[in-house]
Design a protein around this motif. Sequence first.
Motif, short mmCIF file in Angstrom:
data_model
loop_
_atom_site.label_atom_id
_atom_site.label_comp_id
_atom_site.label_asym_id
_atom_site.label_seq_id
_atom_site.Cartn_x
_atom_site.Cartn_y
_atom_site.Cartn_z
N ALA A 206 0.85 -1.19 0.00
CA ALA A 206 0.00 0.00 0.00
C ALA A 206 0.88 1.24 0.00
N PRO A 207 0.45 2.30 -0.68
CA PRO A 207 1.26 3.52 -0.71
C PRO A 207 1.51 4.07 0.70
N LEU A 208 2.72 4.52 0.90
CA LEU A 208 3.07 5.22 2.13
C LEU A 208 2.44 6.60 2.12
N LEU B 249 -1.77 9.67 4.09
CA LEU B 249 -0.52 9.21 4.69
C LEU B 249 -0.80 7.97 5.52
N HIS B 250 -0.11 6.88 5.26
CA HIS B 250 -0.34 5.60 5.95
C HIS B 250 -1.81 5.18 5.86
N GLY B 251 -2.46 5.47 4.72
CA GLY B 251 -3.84 5.06 4.52
C GLY B 251 -4.88 5.98 5.12
N GLN B 252 -4.46 7.07 5.78
CA GLN B 252 -5.40 8.00 6.42
C GLN B 252 -5.28 9.39 5.79
N LYS B 253 -6.45 10.02 5.53
CA LYS B 253 -6.43 11.39 5.05
C LYS B 253 -5.89 12.30 6.14
N VAL B 254 -5.00 13.22 5.74
CA VAL B 254 -4.43 14.15 6.71
C VAL B 254 -4.48 15.57 6.15
N VAL B 255 -4.53 16.52 7.07
CA VAL B 255 -4.36 17.93 6.73
C VAL B 255 -3.09 18.38 7.43
N GLU C 20 -5.05 19.06 -10.48
CA GLU C 20 -5.45 17.67 -10.28
C GLU C 20 -4.26 16.71 -10.40
N VAL C 21 -3.23 16.99 -9.64
CA VAL C 21 -2.02 16.16 -9.68
C VAL C 21 -2.21 14.90 -8.84
N HIS C 22 -1.81 13.77 -9.39
CA HIS C 22 -1.83 12.50 -8.68
C HIS C 22 -0.39 12.01 -8.51
N PHE C 23 -0.10 11.48 -7.34
CA PHE C 23 1.25 11.03 -7.04
C PHE C 23 1.18 10.02 -5.91
N SER C 24 2.04 8.98 -5.98
CA SER C 24 2.08 8.01 -4.88
C SER C 24 3.52 7.63 -4.58
N LEU C 25 3.78 7.34 -3.32
CA LEU C 25 5.11 6.93 -2.86
C LEU C 25 4.96 5.68 -2.01
N HIS C 26 5.74 4.64 -2.32
CA HIS C 26 5.67 3.39 -1.59
C HIS C 26 6.84 3.25 -0.62
N PRO C 27 6.70 2.45 0.41
CA PRO C 27 7.82 2.22 1.33
C PRO C 27 9.01 1.61 0.58
N GLY C 28 10.22 2.06 0.90
CA GLY C 28 11.41 1.51 0.27
C GLY C 28 11.53 1.82 -1.20
N GLU C 29 11.07 3.00 -1.59
CA GLU C 29 11.09 3.39 -3.01
C GLU C 29 11.79 4.74 -3.15
N ILE C 30 12.58 4.87 -4.21
CA ILE C 30 13.09 6.18 -4.63
C ILE C 30 12.27 6.60 -5.84
N HIS C 31 11.40 7.56 -5.63
CA HIS C 31 10.48 8.02 -6.68
C HIS C 31 10.95 9.38 -7.16
N ALA C 32 11.42 9.43 -8.40
CA ALA C 32 11.91 10.69 -8.97
C ALA C 32 10.74 11.56 -9.40
N ILE D 275 12.17 3.44 4.10
CA ILE D 275 11.84 4.86 3.96
C ILE D 275 11.52 5.16 2.49
N GLY D 276 10.47 5.93 2.28
CA GLY D 276 10.11 6.36 0.93
C GLY D 276 10.80 7.67 0.63
N ILE D 277 11.44 7.77 -0.52
CA ILE D 277 12.23 8.95 -0.88
C ILE D 277 11.68 9.57 -2.16
N ILE D 278 11.33 10.84 -2.07
CA ILE D 278 10.94 11.61 -3.25
C ILE D 278 12.17 12.39 -3.69
#
Length: 510
Positions: free
Chosen positions: A5-7, A66-72, A25-37, A195-198
């Motif tokens: 599941a996305p981090l 974040l961690h499956g929960q909506k956050v502000v 309307e930008v969409h983006f996802s980051l997974h655990p243990g990923e370097i996402h450029a 750790i997920g890295i952007i």
Amino acid sequence: MTCAAPLLALRGITKHFGAALALAEVHFSLHPGEIHALCGENGAGKSTLMKIIDGIYQPDAGDIVLHGQKVVIDGPAHAMRLGIGLVHQEIALCGDATVAENILMSQVSAGRRTWMNYTELNARAAAILKRLGQDIDPQRRVEALSLSQQQLVEIAKALSLDCKVLILDEPTAALTAVESVALLRVLHDLKAQGIGIIYISHRMAEIFEHGDRITVLRDGRSVFCGVLAQTSPDALVRCMVGRDLGHYYPPKREQSAGDAALSECLLEVQDIADGERVHGVSFTLRRGEILGIAGLMGAGRSELAESVCGLRRTRRGVVRLQGKPLAISQYADALRHGIAYLCEDRKAAGVFLGMSVAQNICAMALRRVSSRWGLVQGAAERLLATEFGARLRIRSDGVAAKVANLSGGNQQKVAIAKLLVTKPSVLLMDEPTRGVDVGAKSEIHHILRGLADQGVGVIVISSELPEVIGLCDRALVIHEGRVAGELAANEMTEERLLRLASGLSAQEDA
């Protein structure tokens, strides 16, 4: 990796600044243990998106999960508590504080103790720096550090947090090849820890070597997301700029047997030394040539350029222009003789951010736009700035626009235009494409080659070895303030340049 599941997930993020649409309307996802450029030209919306994740800006629409929960996210302090660490492209350190105090600033502020255990503080900071492969003194004041060392302190500051999401905005822009390798090794260790890295960078080779996935933004929209191993550099560049750049590096000019212009020695530097960082360097620059200067951080590349153009006091050495020795005691002397220098930090010394494009371009050639009584004539200033703005394809809302409002690539072109107005015969360019996007880099490369084709001698100091190889006709490699070797265009490889920069002999290279 991507099965988990996305981090972090961004869904339909939209942001306006007044009437301007920054993100749509930008969409983006980051997974655990990923370097996402995250890539795109300057102004594409990358920094705005990261500032939304860090709570600096609030989105007008869309959700952050974040961690499956909506956050502000209410602000950077809240983002930090949520496990999000952001390293900005622009260095934001306290210059009069120590390295350790900067790295552990959040803990120092939160402690609210009357007495601080500096022995413990320095030891903790040293341990973090060691993870980056650095031995910077934690008790040293930040203002005494070089630009690249300050960048490393910024990264160490983020690593001091127990973050699950690490955002790095151009982290290697101010680093040499060796420092970049050390940093990227640390990032892979963090990736292995989940750790997920952007990773925001304009360095294509770096992205393809170390990234897992990539998202491309263009004009505030996410136009591509895919696995890097299944993507080609050419397709990615087309996606970023919305057009085909053709040759990323302009073709080099081949010297024929009868080409006297390229054989002419334009600039000769003989046995120049400052007694500190430059130790008896000699080299020549031919008319119409682009000469690269490579080397590791602290090798003396910038100090060499400053010594040549009067910005640094020298103890010995001779500088000759077209065979005539020059008396250069200050930068004004160099400019008078047609030698101009672009420093590596454009925002500190390359442009005046609070002034207009026209004022910047004409700042070093006021006589060309002033009346006989010494008053600047606005019409003449605008005309000259418009001419050079068109030549360098500077994109702005006109020459009256403030330079601070331009993208990094256009700020750099303003800095170059400011030098060209002085009609130089020799240009010393220190990191001319640092921190600019791939499209602007290609444009600057073509500008420099065009100047060389017109007979200008160009010296390019660059930490990007592919740039030295792709752009330069010849390369001088500096090691500990001395010339370690010289390579012709057909001899240049990254391995050879690195070996010489590291102090290994040419015989070992062979």
